[in-house]
Design a protein around this motif. Sequence first.
Motif, short mmCIF file in Angstrom:
data_model
loop_
_atom_site.label_atom_id
_atom_site.label_comp_id
_atom_site.label_asym_id
_atom_site.label_seq_id
_atom_site.Cartn_x
_atom_site.Cartn_y
_atom_site.Cartn_z
N PRO A 38 0.81 -1.21 0.00
CA PRO A 38 0.00 0.00 0.00
C PRO A 38 0.85 1.26 0.00
CG PRO A 38 -0.14 -1.11 2.12
CD PRO A 38 0.66 -2.00 1.22
N LEU A 44 5.07 4.16 8.45
CA LEU A 44 3.61 4.13 8.52
C LEU A 44 3.05 2.74 8.30
CD1 LEU A 44 2.83 7.33 6.41
CD2 LEU A 44 2.64 7.07 8.89
N VAL A 45 3.67 1.97 7.42
CA VAL A 45 3.17 0.64 7.09
C VAL A 45 4.29 -0.37 7.25
CG1 VAL A 45 2.03 -0.74 5.32
CG2 VAL A 45 1.72 1.72 5.34
N GLN A 46 4.00 -1.48 7.94
CA GLN A 46 5.07 -2.47 8.13
C GLN A 46 4.62 -3.86 7.69
OE1 GLN A 46 4.03 -0.79 11.18
NE2 GLN A 46 5.32 0.96 10.70
N ASN A 47 3.66 -3.97 6.78
CA ASN A 47 3.28 -5.32 6.37
C ASN A 47 4.36 -5.94 5.50
OD1 ASN A 47 2.89 -4.44 3.74
ND2 ASN A 47 0.70 -4.25 3.93
N GLU A 118 3.82 7.31 17.53
CA GLU A 118 2.48 7.65 17.06
C GLU A 118 1.94 6.62 16.07
OE1 GLU A 118 2.05 11.81 15.96
OE2 GLU A 118 0.59 11.23 14.42
N THR A 119 2.83 6.00 15.28
CA THR A 119 2.33 5.23 14.14
C THR A 119 2.52 3.72 14.22
OG1 THR A 119 4.46 5.45 13.03
CG2 THR A 119 2.82 7.15 12.58
N PRO A 121 2.15 0.34 16.18
CA PRO A 121 1.60 -0.33 17.37
C PRO A 121 2.53 -1.36 17.99
CG PRO A 121 0.40 -0.94 15.38
CD PRO A 121 1.30 0.17 15.01
N ARG A 122 3.28 -2.09 17.15
CA ARG A 122 4.13 -3.14 17.70
C ARG A 122 5.29 -2.53 18.48
NH1 ARG A 122 7.85 -6.06 15.02
NH2 ARG A 122 7.15 -5.38 12.99
N ARG A 124 5.24 0.49 19.75
CA ARG A 124 4.66 1.23 20.86
C ARG A 124 4.62 0.37 22.12
NH1 ARG A 124 0.50 4.26 18.36
NH2 ARG A 124 -0.80 2.43 18.29
N ALA A 175 0.92 11.10 8.35
CA ALA A 175 0.19 10.23 7.43
C ALA A 175 -0.02 10.88 6.08
CB ALA A 175 -1.15 9.84 8.04
N ASN A 176 -0.08 12.21 6.04
CA ASN A 176 -0.38 12.88 4.77
C ASN A 176 0.79 13.66 4.20
OD1 ASN A 176 -3.11 11.98 4.66
ND2 ASN A 176 -3.58 13.47 6.27
N SER A 433 -9.52 -7.11 17.24
CA SER A 433 -8.28 -7.35 16.51
C SER A 433 -8.09 -8.85 16.31
CB SER A 433 -7.08 -6.79 17.26
OG SER A 433 -5.90 -7.37 16.74
N GLU B 43 -3.01 -6.60 7.97
CA GLU B 43 -1.79 -6.76 7.19
C GLU B 43 -0.56 -6.43 8.01
OE1 GLU B 43 -2.57 -4.22 3.98
OE2 GLU B 43 -3.40 -5.80 2.71
N ASP B 48 -3.05 -2.30 18.12
CA ASP B 48 -3.70 -2.02 19.39
C ASP B 48 -4.92 -1.17 19.04
OD1 ASP B 48 -2.53 0.37 18.76
OD2 ASP B 48 -1.04 0.30 20.36
N ARG B 86 -5.53 4.31 1.82
CA ARG B 86 -4.68 3.14 1.75
C ARG B 86 -3.51 3.35 0.81
NH1 ARG B 86 -4.80 -2.21 2.58
NH2 ARG B 86 -3.25 -3.15 1.25
#
Lengths: 516, 325
Positions: A38, A44-47, A118-119, A121-122, A124, A175-176, A433, B43, B48, B86
């Motif tokens: 994405p 911001l994204v860690q997939n 802030e971004t 979760p893992r 954090r 994020a933006n 979740s 993903e 949390d 996204r």
Amino acid sequence: MMNKVITPLVLAAVLTAAPALAQQSGGTLNLVIQPEPPSLMMGLVQNGPTQMVAGDIYESLLRYDTDLQPMPSLAREWEVSEDGLTYTFHLQDGVTWHDGEAFTAHDVVFSADVFLRETHPRLRATLEYVDSIEAVDDATVVFTLTEPFGPFLGTFEAGTMPIIPRHIYEGTDFANNEMNNTPIGTGPFKFQEWRRGSFIHLVKNEDYYLDGRPYLDEVYYHVIPDGASRAVAYETGTVDVLHGGSVENFDVPRLSELPDTCVTEAGWEYFGPHSWMWMNNHEGPMADPNTRRAVMHALDREFALDALWNGLGKLATGPVSSSTRFYEPDTPSIAFDPELAREYLEQSSYDGETLQLLPLPYGETWQRWAEATRQNLIEVGFDVELVATDVAGWNQRVADWDFDLAFTYLYQYGDPALGVSRTYVESNIAKGSPWNNVAGYRNPEVDAKWDQAALSASDDERQTLYTEIQNTIVEDMPVAWLLELGFPTIHRCNVKDLVTTGIGINDGLRDAWIEQ
Amino acid sequence: MSVIRFILARLVKGAVILLAILVLNFLLIHAAPGDPAAVMAGEAGATDEQFIADLRARFGLDQPLSTQLWLYIKGAIQLDLGYSYRQGMPVADLIWDRLPATLLLTMSAFVLSIMLGVAAGVLAASRQGGWGDTIISTVAMIFYATPLFWIALMASLLFSVVLGWLPGFGYETIGANYTGMARVLDIGRHLILPATTLGLFFTAVYMRMTRASMLEVSRLDFVKTARAKGLRPGIIQRRHILRNALLPVITLAGLQAGQIVGGAVLTETVFAWPGIGRLMFEAISQRDYNVLLGVFFVSAAMVLLFNLITDILYVIVDPRIRIGS
């Protein structure tokens, strides 16, 4: 302050990575990426897909070898105080961001303390043990913990703590931020172009701080949505590397036998993908431990491993993977035993109702596995119905505990405190979740041990506690453990040093080279 | 009714239908289980509550459904298709990026299937009962009955893996950096397999339709009259039979044309064609509502437009048909 100095394993890494052949520079490496990420902004994204591409662009302070021992990355050396509360990192010299700005300790402070708090979760969750993060000077950064959090040194991997350029993000709406589409990192490769739906193109970072590296000139990640077409892409020579999980399992043996093709299962040690079947401990037939034991012993996992996964991977023995630290091999047996399964079923409260089983909607292999599992369960006396969903539907049903049995797999991140405890502790039971303690396992004694083990600085003490924990959990059997998944990387043999760490291809291609 | 008034009336009607489609799509998508925040959290493999709440706020999912719908319609009326959180891009940009590839693919398939289908149909009809007819009809039947994805896989296996003649997937050779004519030829080579695969089904349909329709018209009285007048068979075929036989083909072509924007999901997926069908498919599995609605919006508008064009074509082909009546 007494410091316990940890010797960087540079020498060892270089020795193992460089056999008789000298690395050659140049060339283009073609890989597939599946599915299309994405975003490439790793803060911001860690997939998985994001990390695979962005792992070339961003770096963290450390990397980990296949035994999960830390190796230098942006930090050239580091010290841990004896009380386990102070971590001092000395950064590499001459590191610049891809836009030419100098990288300093302030970037590290900003990334960990501001941006990722802030971004991410893992991370954090880990940062709760961190009291302060300070830049002593431009090249030194000190993390001070509130408590000695045992696995802390295992959290400096690029997907867990990517270092983000402060000069681009400070004071902006993260994020933006427009720069999210043209990521700037310190890594061996720079972002060049992303044609959505077609490819992502990275080019060599000429100013990389390690002399001579990276060896490759260019890297292309091809977006090919269909599994069969990805196999064709390799067969026709369009791509040189198929990373783990990018083709259907039944294609692996055929592709492995192609000329000039090498296969490795290495590079997944840090993640330790561990699969199991959620059992709904909250309500319904699976709330009864005897029903759960009946399910566990009814599963012919040997068959699944051989027939569906082509023998790649191995049988799980409990909640912890064998590549994860503090793994205990001698847990109570969870072997295939239909007789025993029938006995447990006899003693259970199960009265013949239909169980709802959710396959994981990640392709053919998982679908077949669910079918085989249904057959296993029917043979010992269960009635099972497969519930078809897509990924979003699966997420929602699992998160809402709307199932009896559901396939899943999760990463372990090398340490039980980082990747295992989260699915078994009571404090992590929350609807909404699909990745917390979905099963609803409650055992206050074990919870106390999890806490104690995470906050112990001594590895011996941790091992003792984790062994006890593993034995108790297997006894209680909140979920049905399946396999430590094997994700083979298929590549042309002239692509060398593709996998040099326990993080594999996700760690970036800084060591990879092509023999001409 | 004048042509202009007819077109205007149809456009107004089209706008109302479009709005209805929009509302219906919006409600249907939101009725599906799961939302984009849950998918993205999923993903990431770890979440949390704060993470999911942040995502929901970004996607606007914390607003009541009616507010979300109203905001969407308000935007769509001003041709603002919203933002894909996204993908971090405006939906219009995403669609605009992907549209040319899809148009190239579907238009090629469209032209190919009409030309090939009609020609084969005419040929088969003129040799009714002969071996030529049998062969053409059999081949058409096979293409009609075989699933598209199977043909696609077999075609790429044969022409790409075994023979090595054509690229099996992709839009152009990545990394080759061709320009000008070389690039056009490169894209053309990549286009052959997907366009043929996509076009085969409709080729078969047009063929059967043309053949049946030709045979039917050729038995009508005015054809007999033409023959009696001593016209040459070629002229009878073209001017008298084919022109009349084409009407049902045009109806079908209108249907196929409606799929020009969104109808190639499978082909685009198998051949890694960077088009809008795939964009839509991915948006569905990721519950990327804005992107999905945007694609629906554009393709619904196209269907309406092509219906209008078909109706006008009827009049051009057969002047006896009156517009608006």
